[in-house]
Design a protein around this motif. Structure first.
Motif, PDB file in Angstrom:
ATOM      1  N   MET A  49     -20.498  27.811 -22.610  1.00 26.09           N
ATOM      2  CA  MET A  49     -20.031  28.914 -21.743  1.00 26.09           C
ATOM      3  C   MET A  49     -19.177  28.370 -20.622  1.00 26.09           C
ATOM      4  O   MET A  49     -19.508  27.380 -19.985  1.00 26.09           O
ATOM      5  CB  MET A  49     -21.276  29.586 -21.166  1.00 26.09           C
ATOM      6  CG  MET A  49     -20.946  30.728 -20.244  1.00 26.09           C
ATOM      7  SD  MET A  49     -22.419  31.260 -19.384  1.00 26.09           S
ATOM      8  CE  MET A  49     -21.804  31.345 -17.730  1.00 26.09           C
ATOM      9  N   PRO A  50     -18.050  28.977 -20.329  1.00 26.18           N
ATOM     10  CA  PRO A  50     -17.206  28.489 -19.244  1.00 26.18           C
ATOM     11  C   PRO A  50     -17.893  28.697 -17.906  1.00 26.18           C
ATOM     12  O   PRO A  50     -18.558  29.700 -17.691  1.00 26.18           O
ATOM     13  CB  PRO A  50     -15.952  29.368 -19.354  1.00 26.18           C
ATOM     14  CG  PRO A  50     -16.224  30.388 -20.398  1.00 26.18           C
ATOM     15  CD  PRO A  50     -17.572  30.166 -20.978  1.00 26.18           C
ATOM     16  N   ASP A  56     -18.509  35.418 -18.789  1.00 21.94           N
ATOM     17  CA  ASP A  56     -19.612  34.675 -18.179  1.00 21.94           C
ATOM     18  C   ASP A  56     -20.878  35.522 -18.188  1.00 21.94           C
ATOM     19  O   ASP A  56     -21.959  35.022 -18.429  1.00 21.94           O
ATOM     20  CB  ASP A  56     -19.256  34.318 -16.737  1.00 21.94           C
ATOM     21  CG  ASP A  56     -17.955  33.556 -16.682  1.00 21.94           C
ATOM     22  OD1 ASP A  56     -17.843  32.545 -17.394  1.00 21.94           O
ATOM     23  OD2 ASP A  56     -17.045  33.989 -15.952  1.00 21.94           O
ATOM     24  N   ASN A  63     -16.224  27.536 -11.341  1.00 19.16           N
ATOM     25  CA  ASN A  63     -15.032  26.714 -11.353  1.00 19.16           C
ATOM     26  C   ASN A  63     -14.065  27.196 -10.278  1.00 19.16           C
ATOM     27  O   ASN A  63     -13.516  28.273 -10.362  1.00 19.16           O
ATOM     28  CB  ASN A  63     -14.373  26.842 -12.734  1.00 19.16           C
ATOM     29  CG  ASN A  63     -13.216  25.867 -12.891  1.00 19.16           C
ATOM     30  OD1 ASN A  63     -12.828  25.215 -11.925  1.00 19.16           O
ATOM     31  ND2 ASN A  63     -12.692  25.770 -14.094  1.00 19.16           N
ATOM     32  N   ASP A  99      -9.912  31.401 -14.412  1.00 18.75           N
ATOM     33  CA  ASP A  99      -9.817  30.023 -13.918  1.00 18.75           C
ATOM     34  C   ASP A  99      -8.831  29.911 -12.763  1.00 18.75           C
ATOM     35  O   ASP A  99      -8.931  29.018 -11.935  1.00 18.75           O
ATOM     36  CB  ASP A  99      -9.400  29.088 -15.054  1.00 18.75           C
ATOM     37  CG  ASP A  99     -10.465  29.029 -16.137  1.00 18.75           C
ATOM     38  OD1 ASP A  99     -11.610  29.423 -15.843  1.00 18.75           O
ATOM     39  OD2 ASP A  99     -10.154  28.607 -17.263  1.00 18.75           O
ATOM     40  N   ALA A 100      -7.860  30.819 -12.739  1.00 22.37           N
ATOM     41  CA  ALA A 100      -6.893  30.801 -11.641  1.00 22.37           C
ATOM     42  C   ALA A 100      -7.408  31.566 -10.429  1.00 22.37           C
ATOM     43  O   ALA A 100      -6.678  31.779  -9.464  1.00 22.37           O
ATOM     44  CB  ALA A 100      -5.555  31.368 -12.104  1.00 22.37           C
ATOM     45  N   ALA A 109     -18.837  29.618 -14.278  1.00 18.82           N
ATOM     46  CA  ALA A 109     -18.406  30.688 -13.374  1.00 18.82           C
ATOM     47  C   ALA A 109     -18.020  30.158 -12.013  1.00 18.82           C
ATOM     48  O   ALA A 109     -17.346  30.820 -11.244  1.00 18.82           O
ATOM     49  CB  ALA A 109     -19.512  31.712 -13.224  1.00 18.82           C
ATOM     50  N   GLY A 160     -11.117  25.712  -8.631  1.00 19.07           N
ATOM     51  CA  GLY A 160      -9.677  25.503  -8.547  1.00 19.07           C
ATOM     52  C   GLY A 160      -8.941  26.125  -9.710  1.00 19.07           C
ATOM     53  O   GLY A 160      -9.479  26.262 -10.797  1.00 19.07           O
ATOM     54  N   PRO A 161      -7.692  26.529  -9.484  1.00 13.93           N
ATOM     55  CA  PRO A 161      -6.885  27.017 -10.582  1.00 13.93           C
ATOM     56  C   PRO A 161      -6.580  25.888 -11.557  1.00 13.93           C
ATOM     57  O   PRO A 161      -6.218  24.784 -11.134  1.00 13.93           O
ATOM     58  CB  PRO A 161      -5.611  27.526  -9.913  1.00 13.93           C
ATOM     59  CG  PRO A 161      -5.669  27.090  -8.506  1.00 13.93           C
ATOM     60  CD  PRO A 161      -7.015  26.553  -8.215  1.00 13.93           C
ATOM     61  N   VAL A 162      -6.778  26.168 -12.806  1.00 14.91           N
ATOM     62  CA  VAL A 162      -6.483  25.156 -13.812  1.00 14.91           C
ATOM     63  C   VAL A 162      -5.260  25.606 -14.572  1.00 14.91           C
ATOM     64  O   VAL A 162      -5.327  26.463 -15.441  1.00 14.91           O
ATOM     65  CB  VAL A 162      -7.669  24.980 -14.773  1.00 14.91           C
ATOM     66  CG1 VAL A 162      -7.335  23.919 -15.806  1.00 14.91           C
ATOM     67  CG2 VAL A 162      -8.911  24.594 -14.003  1.00 14.91           C
ATOM     68  N   ILE A 163      -4.124  25.109 -14.178  1.00 17.65           N
ATOM     69  CA  ILE A 163      -2.895  25.518 -14.841  1.00 17.65           C
ATOM     70  C   ILE A 163      -2.246  24.290 -15.429  1.00 17.65           C
ATOM     71  O   ILE A 163      -1.857  23.378 -14.717  1.00 17.65           O
ATOM     72  CB  ILE A 163      -1.943  26.200 -13.849  1.00 17.65           C
ATOM     73  CG1 ILE A 163      -2.667  27.388 -13.207  1.00 17.65           C
ATOM     74  CG2 ILE A 163      -0.696  26.655 -14.540  1.00 17.65           C
ATOM     75  CD1 ILE A 163      -1.965  27.942 -12.016  1.00 17.65           C
ATOM     76  N   SER A 189     -14.750  34.725  -9.331  1.00 14.43           N
ATOM     77  CA  SER A 189     -14.335  33.840 -10.421  1.00 14.43           C
ATOM     78  C   SER A 189     -15.195  33.965 -11.667  1.00 14.43           C
ATOM     79  O   SER A 189     -15.660  32.969 -12.209  1.00 14.43           O
ATOM     80  CB  SER A 189     -14.337  32.376  -9.970  1.00 14.43           C
ATOM     81  OG  SER A 189     -13.440  32.219  -8.920  1.00 14.43           O
ATOM     82  N   ARG A 193     -13.331  29.296 -32.995  1.00 15.17           N
ATOM     83  CA  ARG A 193     -12.801  30.283 -32.038  1.00 15.17           C
ATOM     84  C   ARG A 193     -12.403  29.671 -30.703  1.00 15.17           C
ATOM     85  O   ARG A 193     -12.468  30.294 -29.682  1.00 15.17           O
ATOM     86  CB  ARG A 193     -13.805  31.403 -31.825  1.00 15.17           C
ATOM     87  CG  ARG A 193     -13.844  32.337 -33.006  1.00 15.17           C
ATOM     88  CD  ARG A 193     -14.449  33.634 -32.636  1.00 15.17           C
ATOM     89  NE  ARG A 193     -14.761  34.408 -33.823  1.00 15.17           N
ATOM     90  CZ  ARG A 193     -15.854  34.207 -34.542  1.00 15.17           C
ATOM     91  NH1 ARG A 193     -16.716  33.290 -34.196  1.00 15.17           N
ATOM     92  NH2 ARG A 193     -16.079  34.940 -35.610  1.00 15.17           N
ATOM     93  N   ARG A 194     -12.044  28.441 -30.718  1.00 15.40           N
ATOM     94  CA  ARG A 194     -11.551  27.833 -29.471  1.00 15.40           C
ATOM     95  C   ARG A 194     -10.172  27.267 -29.712  1.00 15.40           C
ATOM     96  O   ARG A 194     -10.010  26.070 -29.890  1.00 15.40           O
ATOM     97  CB  ARG A 194     -12.494  26.717 -29.022  1.00 15.40           C
ATOM     98  CG  ARG A 194     -13.709  27.245 -28.291  1.00 15.40           C
ATOM     99  CD  ARG A 194     -13.393  27.399 -26.825  1.00 15.40           C
ATOM    100  NE  ARG A 194     -14.345  28.287 -26.205  1.00 15.40           N
ATOM    101  CZ  ARG A 194     -13.993  29.189 -25.276  1.00 15.40           C
ATOM    102  NH1 ARG A 194     -12.751  29.302 -24.914  1.00 15.40           N
ATOM    103  NH2 ARG A 194     -14.901  29.956 -24.748  1.00 15.40           N
ATOM    104  N   PRO A 195      -9.170  28.082 -29.765  1.00 12.15           N
ATOM    105  CA  PRO A 195      -7.832  27.538 -29.990  1.00 12.15           C
ATOM    106  C   PRO A 195      -7.394  26.714 -28.785  1.00 12.15           C
ATOM    107  O   PRO A 195      -7.909  26.892 -27.693  1.00 12.15           O
ATOM    108  CB  PRO A 195      -6.963  28.782 -30.140  1.00 12.15           C
ATOM    109  CG  PRO A 195      -7.736  29.876 -29.483  1.00 12.15           C
ATOM    110  CD  PRO A 195      -9.183  29.507 -29.552  1.00 12.15           C
ATOM    111  N   ASP A 196      -6.466  25.779 -29.058  1.00  5.68           N
ATOM    112  CA  ASP A 196      -6.015  24.941 -27.948  1.00  5.68           C
ATOM    113  C   ASP A 196      -5.316  25.791 -26.895  1.00  5.68           C
ATOM    114  O   ASP A 196      -4.859  26.881 -27.156  1.00  5.68           O
ATOM    115  CB  ASP A 196      -5.055  23.863 -28.476  1.00  5.68           C
ATOM    116  CG  ASP A 196      -3.823  24.492 -29.071  1.00  5.68           C
ATOM    117  OD1 ASP A 196      -2.771  24.388 -28.438  1.00  5.68           O
ATOM    118  OD2 ASP A 196      -3.931  25.124 -30.157  1.00  5.68           O
TER     119      ASP A 196
END
Lengths: 254, 379
Positions: free
Chosen positions: B1-2, A210, B6, A190-191, B4, B8-11, A35, B369-372
């Motif tokens: 920073m996102p 990352d 995480n 994320d998926a 690493a 679960g799928p975030v959909i 991930s 630089r973070r579009p919705d």
């Protein structure tokens, strides 16, 4: 990078090159944790695309080892690597233009024989990339560059890969669309799919990634959390749009 | 920073379950069915409305062309490998049928089947050799094969009768000429129906999709795990078999074989030209091409007699079509009807949306630089 067992993909001490010509990769090591988005940046000729070719089995390394989930898969060809869980999205536009979006995506599942799994994956990629479902019956060549990229991503995800290898996904796209493409890369991550990314558009890519690895002369020059690389002023100057690279072609050094 | 880690799928997208893009208007299906029924009725009624046996025999020739061209299209249409030498299988099917009847006293139609089987066996090694090369090289190899066969069948007089030709025993010796034409007209029509049905099934199958991906980009297709070598070979053999059936039936119908005609580059070229003319990606493309080119050929032959003018006239006809309908007649006609229909814009966002988005963003304080996270939508 210390605890080896928890990495999805490990390239260890890889040496590789084309034909009899000089080595392009000289003792390169890269790992991709689960991930995560790992981004390779570096000047032209540093060997970025070659890393992906080695990982996807298109180029067999002269020495070094490749491990997927701890299993040694060094020497496997492209089709075996696909089965091993590595899907390669090639540089440039690689959809089948004269085929429908649906046909393109279904070709991604060519090696998957279980119909139920295929149906699940179709639903999965349609959720991840709504455009794929909306344009299912249209010719892929009629989509815009950014949309085609999504079709390629969707196609690569059909085999439920552990790691997707992306070679310059922003090539030929306008800045706006590039931003969206990286957004989609983040969504793939994320998926649950790890991504090994090669990108010229280094700053933009590192913002999504990352982990960043700066390649030079066929090895990893510096690696670390992408945010730290971005914050490093020397690095920014050298590789992230400071000066254009010069004299760093690996073959000139042999 | 996102992060690493995480898990679960975030959909957050709206769920699109069924691919329900209405690309074709619904009446299109009925147009197709109507065309199909009318076309089939015309084909079946032709022997009844044909004014004389000569016209009926021209109909047999055209159906024969249609079978050959549709057979060729298993290879040319699906994989994009253009073979100019498929006359080889036309000749082999014809001579195989004739020789099996004459030398082994097989019943006519059994010989016809056995000949096609033998052709399949021959096509395997030839295919393996020819399909190692792509593009122009493949065309050359395919031509070389038919030329070699021409020489062999001309020179091997003891078996093939050489240039004097070979008579084929008639399967229905009691039939008068018009009846003979009529029976073979329907036999050819049935063979064509089988070829079309098989092509149609492949077209909608996973196998067909894989073949079409070879046509577009063989390397890419391979990288997705398609066993391109095997698939090309299967298409090649299938194609050879249908052309062989066409040749064998021709032998039974015409009753006289000559190597110069059976193994002619011209026959091979006709198959290609007819398919290109009608449209190689369409089920009925080769059939339509055969009707157009076949009728033209017969008409020009009648008009200009035993000269080569029919070739010139056909050439001009083809030039015109290639100039104005490069993809063939069927796609060109389809485009006429669907041009104004609902082809959605390929723009990912409209200018208005872009403006809105930018305005919204500049109002916020977050970095640009973070579009919705919304997907790309076209209104």
């Amino acid at each position: 990078m210390e605890s080896e067992s928890k990495n999805l993909l490990e390239l260890h001490d890889i040496e590789a090159g084309y034909g009899r010509a000089a080595l392009v990769l000289r003792g390169l090591s890269v790992v991709v944790p689960p991930s995560s988005v790992v981004c390779l940046v570096g000047p032209n000729g540093a060997g970025k695309s070659t890393v992906l070719k080695v990982a996807s089995g298109m180029l067999v390394p002269r020495s070094g080892s490749i491990r997927i989930d701890g299993r040694d898969v060094t020497g496997d060809g492209p089709q075996r690597m696909l089965q091993n869980g590595l899907a390669h999205v090639l540089q440039g536009h690689s959809v089948f233009r004269e085929m429908t979006v649906g046909e393109n995506v279904m070709l991604g599942a060519f090696t998957v024989s279980d119909e139920k799994v295929v149906r699940e994956r179709v639903e999965f990629v349609q959720n991840l990339f709504p455009i794929v479902g909306e344009r299912w019956k249209q010719l892929a060549g009629l989509l815009s560059g950014g949309q085609q990229k999504q079709v390629e991503f969707a196609r690569s995800l059909m085999v439920s890969p552990k790691v997707v290898l992306l070679d310059e996904p922003s090539m030929g796209l306008d800045p706006k669309t590039t931003a969206k493409v990286f957004e989609q890369v983040a969504r793939m991550r994320d998926a649950g799919t790890a991504v090994l990314l090669v990108e010229q558009n280094a700053r933009r890519a590192l913002e999504t990634a990352d982990i960043g690895c700066v390649l030079d002369l066929g090895r990893v020059h510096i690696s670390g959390p992408a945010a730290e690389l971005l914050a490093d002023p020397t690095l920014a100057d050298l590789y992230l749009g400071g000066q254009p690279s010069s004299g760093t072609d690996a073959s000139t050094r042999s | 920073m996102p992060s690493a880690s995480n898990p679960g799928p975030v959909i957050t997208e709206t769920i699109v379950v069924a691919p329900s893009a209405p690309v074709r208007p619904s009446w299109s299906k009925w147009v197709r069915i109507t065309l199909l029924v009318v076309g089939a009725a015309l084909v079946l009624a032709f022997p009844t409305i044909a004014p004389n046996p000569y016209i009926l025999s021209a109909g047999v020739v055209i159906l024969n062309y249609a079978v050959l061209s549709t057979g060729w299209n298993f290879m040319g249409g699906f994989t994009g490998y253009i073979s100019l030498g498929h006359a080889a299988y036309f000749g082999l099917g014809a001579y195989g049928t004739a020789l099996l009847i004459r030398n082994f006293a097989l019943p006519s139609f059994l010989a016809w089947f056995v000949a096609a089987l033998l052709v399949a066996i021959i096509a395997i090694p030839v295919g393996i050799a020819a399909l190692r090369v792509r593009g122009a090289s493949f065309v050359i190899v395919s031509i070389a094969f038919v030329l070699i066969l021409l020489l062999v069948f001309q020179s091997w007089r003891d078996v093939t009768g050489g240039s004097e030709g070979l008579t084929v025993p008639r399967p229905f010796p009691d039939l008068l000429r018009p009846e003979h034409h009529r029976v073979f007209y329907y036999l050819f029509a049935a063979l064509l129906a089988v070829a079309l049905a098989v092509w149609w099934i492949i077209d909608r199958s996973k196998f067909g999709t894989a073949l079409k991906s070879i046509r577009e980009d063989e390397d890419k297709s391979q990288s997705l795990g398609v066993p391109t070598t095997q698939y090309k070979l299967i298409a090649y053999v299938l194609s050879a078999v249908f052309v062989s059936f066409g040749g064998g039936l021709y032998a039974l119908w015409f009753g006289d074989l000559d190597p110069i005609f059976q193994f002619s580059i011209l026959i091979g070229s006709y198959m290609v030209l007819m398919a290109l003319l009608g449209g190689v990606r369409n089920l009925f493309g080769p059939l339509l091409g055969a009707v157009v080119v076949g009728s033209a050929l017969e008409y020009f032959k009648l008009e200009f007699g035993d000269t080569q003018f029919h070739l010139i006239a056909t050439g001009i006809l083809l030039g015109v079509v290639v100039l104005f309908m490069p993809d063939g007649i069927i796609p060109a006609v389809k485009a006429l009807f669907t041009r104004s229909s609902n082809q959605a814009s390929i723009r990912e966002v409209t200018a208005g949306e872009l403006l809105e988005e930018n305005r919204a963003r500049s109002a916020e304080t977050v970095p640009p630089r973070r579009p919705d996270a919304s997907g790309e939508e076209t209104p």
